[in-house]
Design an enzyme around this catalytic site. Sequence first.
Site, short mmCIF file in Angstrom:
data_model
loop_
_atom_site.label_atom_id
_atom_site.label_comp_id
_atom_site.label_asym_id
_atom_site.label_seq_id
_atom_site.Cartn_x
_atom_site.Cartn_y
_atom_site.Cartn_z
NE ARG A 221 -7.49 -8.76 1.07
CZ ARG A 221 -7.26 -7.91 0.07
NH1 ARG A 221 -6.38 -6.93 0.24
NH2 ARG A 221 -7.90 -8.04 -1.07
CE LYS B 199 -4.29 -1.93 1.70
NZ LYS B 199 -5.34 -1.93 2.74
#
Length: 277
Positions: free
Chosen positions: A254, A221
């Site tokens: 995740r 991210k």
Amino acid sequence: MKLLCGNRSVDLSSPVVMGILNVTPDSFSDGGQFNRPEMAIRHAAEMVNAGAAFIDVGGESTRPGATAVSVQEELDRVIPVVSAIAAELDVAISVDTSTPDVILEAAAAGAHLINDVRALRRDGALEAAAKTGLPVCLMHMQGDPDTMQNNPVYDDVMQDVRTFLREQAARAEAAGIAKEQILLDPGFGFGKTRIHNYTLLNRLEQINSLGYPLLTGLSRKRMIADVLNADDDRDGASSAAAVVCAMKGARIIRAHNVKATWDALQVVRATMDEGHE
């Protein structure tokens, strides 16, 4: 700690990896790579072999600025892949969706977990999830994917996220979803600045103290790129973030790079095991 997922259970006594499988053309990291069913199944098998306990199938991109897809398009992307994974691979299947029809059809096709970035707040989603009897993951997001990164503001990001998650968990329990079937996700990168994200990461144990298993997703991210000052390979730093999450109580991590994350979590596992001898 066992999570009952339909016809199987997953041991969460130590952290496990959830492999990301985006069957979309426009997801931020891997859009277009696995949006053909045969490619998706091959990649899912690779992630299982690398140590994934879950495969998280998503048919609608939730990257910043993403636009919604129709219900039918999401169904067409997700259901054949869920069905094939259920038939061919020994792994728990998570479905990354907010759409009631997808929740119901994915459950019928063999899914084991509903993972919703909107915390089952889309009309009909909570009722659909309760009907499946599957565990759910409720995530915090300020705004929606189209607008969430437009100057997000909080009075106190930790308190605001914690309150939201507690309220959504109570709402799910009131709808008939058992407490032991609820997971929480603070939503790194969803309506949060770099400071918000790292404040949440630094104090993650305060969300863990709510008493529900935590799922976290920081893989590749922007918050990772920000500290690297680069947009290239983010997997090493993503694995470091995974270790921080696991040491602060997250049970499901995740990730895009399952092998690197699984390896990192073995160090966490060894550390936790040694501490209990």
